[in-house]
Design an enzyme around this catalytic site. Sequence first.
Site, short mmCIF file in Angstrom:
data_model
loop_
_atom_site.label_atom_id
_atom_site.label_comp_id
_atom_site.label_asym_id
_atom_site.label_seq_id
_atom_site.Cartn_x
_atom_site.Cartn_y
_atom_site.Cartn_z
N LEU A 1 32.99 19.08 39.50
CA LEU A 1 32.64 20.44 39.11
C LEU A 1 33.06 21.36 40.24
O LEU A 1 32.98 20.98 41.41
CB LEU A 1 31.14 20.58 38.89
CG LEU A 1 30.52 19.84 37.71
CD1 LEU A 1 29.00 19.93 37.78
CD2 LEU A 1 31.02 20.41 36.40
N ASP A 2 33.51 22.57 39.91
CA ASP A 2 33.82 23.50 40.99
C ASP A 2 32.50 24.00 41.61
O ASP A 2 31.42 23.79 41.06
CB ASP A 2 34.74 24.63 40.53
CG ASP A 2 34.15 25.52 39.45
OD1 ASP A 2 32.92 25.73 39.44
OD2 ASP A 2 34.92 26.02 38.62
N ALA A 3 32.60 24.65 42.75
CA ALA A 3 31.41 25.04 43.52
C ALA A 3 30.52 26.00 42.75
O ALA A 3 29.30 26.02 42.97
CB ALA A 3 31.84 25.68 44.85
#
Length: 140
Positions: A6-8
């Site tokens: 997942l991106d930040a």
Amino acid sequence: FPIGRLDAESTGLILLTSNGSIVNPLLRAVVGTKSKKVKEYHVDTDPIATDADIRKLAGGIIITTTARQNGGMASVTAPTLPCLVERVVVEGGNHCSTLRIILEEGRNRQIRRMCSAIGLEVIALHRVGFAGVSLEGCEA
């Protein structure tokens, strides 16, 4: 070993395993079969997506992502695969703005790029399911 990422700015389901041999089979569809590794997300946008926006997202959007090619990285511009997009009511959320998006592919920042391409900003992105595993019934 993480299975996917997942991106930040995103929240939600991420799978971890101590068995590295199952990572690739879970991430990639088997060529020549109908095996698909679907990912399900709840997405809040600003402005609220219209019915026309939902139809555009569901039909596929041309986006540019970076992909590995010939030992290096290259920009790839191509349409996304059609996907399921519908409005949902999320407990504690704004039912008008939350979309349920189910993807059969997983390009880098795909949902954010799809929404941006039609003038929507993603203000919340939460993965609720991946490869048959769901957050349903889990407590926060």
